[in-house]
Design a protein around this motif. Structure first.
Motif, PDB file in Angstrom:
ATOM      1  N   UNK A 195     -18.119 -17.656 -28.946  1.00 52.89           N
ATOM      2  CA  UNK A 195     -19.112 -18.043 -30.205  1.00 52.89           C
ATOM      3  C   UNK A 195     -19.314 -16.656 -30.985  1.00 52.89           C
ATOM      4  N   UNK A 196     -19.334 -16.412 -32.007  1.00 54.63           N
ATOM      5  CA  UNK A 196     -19.513 -15.406 -32.703  1.00 54.63           C
ATOM      6  C   UNK A 196     -20.692 -15.533 -33.535  1.00 54.63           C
ATOM      7  N   UNK A 197     -21.807 -14.491 -33.183  1.00 58.26           N
ATOM      8  CA  UNK A 197     -23.079 -14.631 -34.182  1.00 58.26           C
ATOM      9  C   UNK A 197     -23.356 -13.394 -35.237  1.00 58.26           C
ATOM     10  N   UNK A 198     -23.332 -13.535 -36.299  1.00 60.28           N
ATOM     11  CA  UNK A 198     -23.867 -12.375 -37.406  1.00 60.28           C
ATOM     12  C   UNK A 198     -25.059 -12.347 -37.699  1.00 60.28           C
ATOM     13  N   UNK A 199     -25.719 -11.182 -36.976  1.00 59.04           N
ATOM     14  CA  UNK A 199     -27.211 -11.237 -37.575  1.00 59.04           C
ATOM     15  C   UNK A 199     -27.515 -10.012 -38.788  1.00 59.04           C
ATOM     16  N   UNK A 255     -23.377 -15.279 -26.334  1.00 54.24           N
ATOM     17  CA  UNK A 255     -22.788 -15.283 -27.805  1.00 54.24           C
ATOM     18  C   UNK A 255     -22.214 -13.930 -27.954  1.00 54.24           C
ATOM     19  N   UNK A 256     -21.257 -13.473 -28.886  1.00 53.87           N
ATOM     20  CA  UNK A 256     -20.869 -12.374 -29.306  1.00 53.87           C
ATOM     21  C   UNK A 256     -21.618 -11.977 -30.214  1.00 53.87           C
ATOM     22  N   UNK A 257     -22.283 -10.829 -30.534  1.00 53.39           N
ATOM     23  CA  UNK A 257     -23.494 -10.707 -31.785  1.00 53.39           C
ATOM     24  C   UNK A 257     -22.832  -9.236 -32.305  1.00 53.39           C
ATOM     25  N   UNK A 258     -23.013  -9.578 -33.685  1.00 54.74           N
ATOM     26  CA  UNK A 258     -22.556  -8.117 -34.543  1.00 54.74           C
ATOM     27  C   UNK A 258     -23.938  -8.220 -35.357  1.00 54.74           C
ATOM     28  N   UNK A 308     -24.444  -6.653 -48.125  1.00 49.53           N
ATOM     29  CA  UNK A 308     -23.242  -6.310 -48.415  1.00 49.53           C
ATOM     30  C   UNK A 308     -22.114  -5.887 -47.512  1.00 49.53           C
ATOM     31  N   UNK A 309     -22.652  -5.408 -46.120  1.00 51.86           N
ATOM     32  CA  UNK A 309     -21.922  -5.129 -45.119  1.00 51.86           C
ATOM     33  C   UNK A 309     -21.222  -6.655 -44.581  1.00 51.86           C
ATOM     34  N   UNK A 310     -22.139  -7.472 -44.515  1.00 57.90           N
ATOM     35  CA  UNK A 310     -21.718  -8.711 -44.238  1.00 57.90           C
ATOM     36  C   UNK A 310     -20.758  -9.496 -44.925  1.00 57.90           C
ATOM     37  N   UNK A 311     -20.957  -9.266 -46.164  1.00 58.52           N
ATOM     38  CA  UNK A 311     -20.082  -9.902 -47.145  1.00 58.52           C
ATOM     39  C   UNK A 311     -18.903  -9.250 -47.156  1.00 58.52           C
ATOM     40  N   UNK A 312     -18.462  -7.747 -46.968  1.00 58.75           N
ATOM     41  CA  UNK A 312     -17.609  -7.120 -46.778  1.00 58.75           C
ATOM     42  C   UNK A 312     -16.736  -7.468 -45.586  1.00 58.75           C
ATOM     43  N   UNK A 313     -17.533  -7.662 -44.611  1.00 58.95           N
ATOM     44  CA  UNK A 313     -16.842  -8.357 -43.316  1.00 58.95           C
ATOM     45  C   UNK A 313     -16.016  -9.679 -43.365  1.00 58.95           C
ATOM     46  N   UNK A 314     -16.765 -10.236 -44.196  1.00 57.34           N
ATOM     47  CA  UNK A 314     -16.123 -11.709 -44.343  1.00 57.34           C
ATOM     48  C   UNK A 314     -15.245 -11.672 -45.326  1.00 57.34           C
ATOM     49  N   UNK A 315     -15.397 -11.375 -46.252  1.00 58.23           N
ATOM     50  CA  UNK A 315     -14.545 -11.408 -47.530  1.00 58.23           C
ATOM     51  C   UNK A 315     -13.454 -10.602 -47.597  1.00 58.23           C
ATOM     52  N   UNK A 316     -13.777  -9.248 -46.933  1.00 58.35           N
ATOM     53  CA  UNK A 316     -12.444  -8.037 -47.101  1.00 58.35           C
ATOM     54  C   UNK A 316     -11.657  -8.216 -45.752  1.00 58.35           C
ATOM     55  N   UNK A 317     -12.542  -8.224 -44.814  1.00 59.53           N
ATOM     56  CA  UNK A 317     -11.718  -8.254 -43.455  1.00 59.53           C
ATOM     57  C   UNK A 317     -11.734  -9.680 -42.906  1.00 59.53           C
TER      58      UNK A 317
END
Length: 231
Positions: A4-8, A28-31, A37-46
């Motif tokens: 389970x991956x959780x973004x904070x 949980x694996x937490x980032x 902007x960093x979250x959106x880049x991680x989700x949208x771009x990567x």
């Protein structure tokens, strides 16, 4: 067992570290991200996928609610828990209207936050469900993406909008009282908040929103055909 991956997304490093420690202890694996902007880049771009996103509102650059809305407009249905110091009802309504699934205010209990994350994970694990309107109106609800398809048009709704429309459609032809809606929504919000959500629902549904009729002094009714009454 699935990881389970959780973004904070939290720019207060002390709070971010507390959350990372508590969530990691749950397995949980937490980032951690310090800006939207960093979250959106991680989700949208990567194209990174998370099971839950914990998103602070007051962030440098793009605020949390705007980031939440950005994700929803692109059909990304990851469960989002808003974390903020803003506690007024109007602030909570804005959070839910941006597409958030849940809302917790600072200072918060770590145990409560973990419980809410687990609830979001249970909810997010359901298979996509389609419900056809008992009025025969061809309304389809998709739980996973929290979208609704009505007469061929598919629209993203917030958690509360989705629940309200489902209740009205399931009771098509019957006036549903506002206090009944509040009760069926788990007692969260208020009668005034119901009016705001219905207004937003009508706007999102366009012409189909006219099927949600106001029954003065009572509440709202979903009609199969627009009879021109009770507008």
């Amino acid at each position: 067992m699935k990881e389970i991956k959780v973004a904070v997304v939290e720019d207060d490093i002390e709070i971010a570290n507390i959350l990372k420690l508590a969530l990691s202890r749950e397995g949980y694996r937490v980032r951690i991200f310090d800006t939207s902007e960093k979250l959106l880049n991680d989700i949208i771009e990567y194209r990174q996928k998370y099971d839950v996103v914990i998103l602070d509102i007051m962030l440098p650059g793009m605020e949390g609610r705007d980031a939440c809305k950005f994700l929803r407009e692109r059909g990304i249905g990851v469960p989002i828990l808003i974390l903020t110091a803003l506690s007024e009802e109007e602030d909570k309504i804005k959070g839910f209207d941006s597409g958030a699934d849940d809302y917790i205010t600072k200072p918060f209990s770590v145990r409560e936050l973990i419980a809410r994350v687990k609830a979001l994970l249970r909810r997010g694990g359901r298979t996509e469900e389609q419900i056809i309107s008992p009025a025969g109106d061809g309304v389809k609800f998709f739980d996973d993406s929290r979208t609704v398809e009505i007469n061929g048009n598919r629209v993203y709704l917030t958690k509360t909008e989705f629940a309200i429309l489902k209740i009205l459609v399931e009771n098509a032809g019957r006036a549903v009282r506002k206090d009944e809606l509040v009760l069926k929504l788990g007692g969260r919000g208020s009668v005034r908040a119901i009016d705001v959500h219905v207004k937003n629902l009508r706007e999102k549904l366009g012409n189909e929103g006219n099927k949600i009729k106001t029954v003065w002094g009572i509440g709202y009714r979903f009609e199969q055909e627009d009879s021109g009454k009770d507008k």
